[in-house]
Design an enzyme around this catalytic site. Sequence first.
Site, PDB file in Angstrom:
ATOM      1  N   GLY A   9      19.701  19.316 -14.295  1.00 36.59           N
ATOM      2  CA  GLY A   9      20.756  18.706 -13.516  1.00 36.59           C
ATOM      3  C   GLY A   9      21.792  19.698 -13.040  1.00 36.59           C
ATOM      4  N   MET A  35      23.050  24.237 -13.395  1.00 37.49           N
ATOM      5  CA  MET A  35      22.665  25.598 -13.774  1.00 37.49           C
ATOM      6  C   MET A  35      23.876  26.508 -13.756  1.00 37.49           C
ATOM      7  SD  MET A  35      20.571  27.857 -14.666  1.00 37.49           S
ATOM      8  CE  MET A  35      20.943  29.611 -14.833  1.00 37.49           C
ATOM      9  N   GLU A  47      28.342  23.755 -18.514  1.00 36.28           N
ATOM     10  CA  GLU A  47      28.028  24.918 -17.682  1.00 36.28           C
ATOM     11  C   GLU A  47      29.124  25.972 -17.743  1.00 36.28           C
ATOM     12  OE1 GLU A  47      25.057  25.000 -16.757  1.00 36.28           O
ATOM     13  OE2 GLU A  47      24.645  22.881 -17.111  1.00 36.28           O
ATOM     14  N   HIS A  93      28.683  28.143 -20.723  1.00 38.04           N
ATOM     15  CA  HIS A  93      27.652  29.157 -20.490  1.00 38.04           C
ATOM     16  C   HIS A  93      28.215  30.430 -19.877  1.00 38.04           C
ATOM     17  CE1 HIS A  93      23.917  27.343 -21.634  1.00 38.04           C
ATOM     18  NE2 HIS A  93      23.995  26.328 -20.782  1.00 38.04           N
TER      19      HIS A  93
END
Length: 881
Positions: free
Chosen positions: A295, A297, A332, A335
């Site tokens: 969904g 990245m 995200e 990340h």
Amino acid sequence: MQRRLIATAVLALAAACALPVHAAPRPVAPMVTTQLPRSAVPRHYEVVIAPDAVAGTFAGKVTITLDIIAPTDAITLNAADLAFTRATLAAAGGKAQDARTSVDAAAQTASFTFARRLAPGRYKLALDYTGVIGTQAAGLFSLDYATKDGKKRALYTQFENSDARRMIPSWDEPFYKATFALSADVPASDAAVSNMPIVRRTLLSDGRTRVVFAQSPKMSTYLLFFGLGDFERVTKMAEGTELGVVTRRGGTGQAAFVLNESAAILKEYNDYFGVRYPLPKLDNVAAPGRSQFFGAMENWGAIFTFEYAMLLDPAISTQQDRQEAFATVAHEMAHQWFGDLVTMAWWDDLWLNEGFASWMENRMMTRLHPEWNTALNVVSVHDRAMLRDAMVTTHPVVQRIDTVEQASQAFDDITYQKGESVIRMLENYVGETAWRDGVRAYMRKHKYGNTVSDDLWASIEKAAGKPVKGIAHDFTLQPGVPLVRVGAPVCTNGESVVLLTQGEYSRDQPSRKPLTWQVPVVAQTLGSAKQARTVVTKGQATLSVPGCGALVVNAGQNGYYRTLYSPQAFDALSVQFGALAPVDQLGLLSDSWALGLAGLAPIDNLLDLAAGTPERADPQVLAKLTDVFMQIHALYGTDSPRRQRFDNYAIARLAPVLARIGWDADSGEAQTVASLRADLIEALGAFQHAPTLGEAQRRYLALQREPGSVPAALRQPVLAVVARNNDVAGWAALRAAAKAEKTPMVKDQLYMLLASVEDKGLSERALELALTDEPGATNSAAMVRQVAQHAPELAFDFALANIAKMNTRIDESSRSRFFPSLATSSGDPAMVAKVQQYAAANLTEGSRGDAQTAVAEIKDRIKVRQERLPEIDGWLARHAR
């Protein structure tokens, strides 16, 4: 597909500074994994991309600054679906020499061979090439979407796990970090976005514009991003960073929530990680469409997210959508540190990225939005992991990855949810402050580098001053779920003394010899504020807990294990179930359901708790009850008389709850009530509760007459109930609405609803529709999977009968996952052979993990239907009116 074996050895890295040619680089790296020869290491990529969105092709030029670290006459790097027209190599200050090019399509590599042997030193490899713009989210791909002015096309990239090689010939592995200087020759009217800000625009002679982006930090190839289209961007400064949201034109009005939340999240992360976000900007790029694989990245500085997971349309978005949008952005953005700044050395340790990002997203929701009461999510998180982890086909958190397909399959509930659960348990074991200090030290030490799990454990252990690695290894290097058996507590001098023994919770191996874990346990007696802690080692421990009330083991539910109480201990909790903390109510319900399904405890335990759950229990406890009832409903399948008897019981329990909270929100009601209302409407609709069906239909007709007549919070559940029960005329009307809709997010939702209809004939029509161009290329696979939720046999057979067409609508590296996923909810014995035959005919031995899991889940469902449903029938006969 040919299986590629991976060698593991020492990879020598050159010093970070420029080296003279023939000067031997200084090795500084430990053991790493690679599929490529170890003779060369990239340092910098200078890339120029010229996409032709209409033709679906692009031209590329890349100059790679690299170090030869061992004498060689060839350089081999990754490349997929690229055709090379020129390849030259030059040493610093030297003359360029041409290379002979050879491509191995199966291995996804290109090799460049030279007439003279290359001595160690620094070189520049210049390549000209062409490639293909795909229609699925792999490499550089296009997405078409409808607007009021007609169809438009935008370009995006998706490189994780191994698809940067589809746009740039590169060392496409996480360990080979380098800097990137990206330029793109694009139509002057389009907007381009990448990881770094634009530093220069130059008008070209052919009318296009060359857009030049600033050089990136040192990073892995899979984090590079490029987007191009008719975009708009809104921005906000926070913590010295320019935050942005990039959407298709007209979409920025739905971006305010994400932009504002990003600012709050960034502040928290800068503080928590102890290393400030290092890039000058951070965009969230929203795209229409969807992928069956992902969904969003975490591209560094340019997070890519499908619109449905990020944008909020006030006409259709619910409270659940707000929470999911927040979770996506928080995940995200986490990340940007765990994954981007510090990257796992190889896909074996993917959980270092995904487990931590999952843990941080839930931590941020609890911290920044306490009104959502998402602290109770801990139970659903470990439930998802244990559902997978208790099967014979599970794998350790840290797992061996040998192929691109295996890397794709590693993005699963073990990596995400078990990884998150283990982190939460270990943080609870060492304490929040020690855990944070360990994470900060880890970030400082390894920024811009690569790590393995033991690097993290070393930092945590040093900060905590207590042993961590042994417990961490037990939960990450071996698979499975511990089972903690709780004996009958004995009250002595105001303390409850209890024997804990450790076994293993398994759904499909009841007689297997249990593995052994060191299990951190927290226990508390009802009515006491004091907790007792221990670590169950060598299979057992005796614990003294303050107080003599009912005993809760895994109090707070932070431990990753199932709890099996003795009859006496369970009865004490059952009697006082309503007095337990909501999180422990959820834990007891969850364990009772799981253990009951596995035959490790009577299924009556769960049903007795369900019967005794107060009507005014916490909304999330009632939502859990609703979910369990939906699972039981699905287990009965097409056995209408038995299912109807259960449905009648479920209606009797749930309809009064919906009547109490009503269809329309009260002013100031808790946001968890809004989510519960939607769950209840959809469940009661599935149970064929006539008043719910009637009210849903009434509101649906009102929505057709006046679009604003149904609040956004009710639109999705109302449409879900109506679509599920649609007849031929209703289905046709819904399709007409989908065809006419111009808002991509709403359009996609309507096509998914067309695939949710339970009528077999209409399900077949939905499958046929999925393979046309009408729904959009990225919706095809999602529609087939939607049908599979209620008709797995039908969807699986259809997909196999049309496998060539389906493969064009699935990300290539995800095909080994997609087809087995269609079968996982089946309880038909014939499906076992079908999945096995598919795997044997289409998958290499190393890429059959998801197929084997699907077979295990089908067999488990067959067993549950045979052994557990009669027990539920018996309970209903004794208790249901």
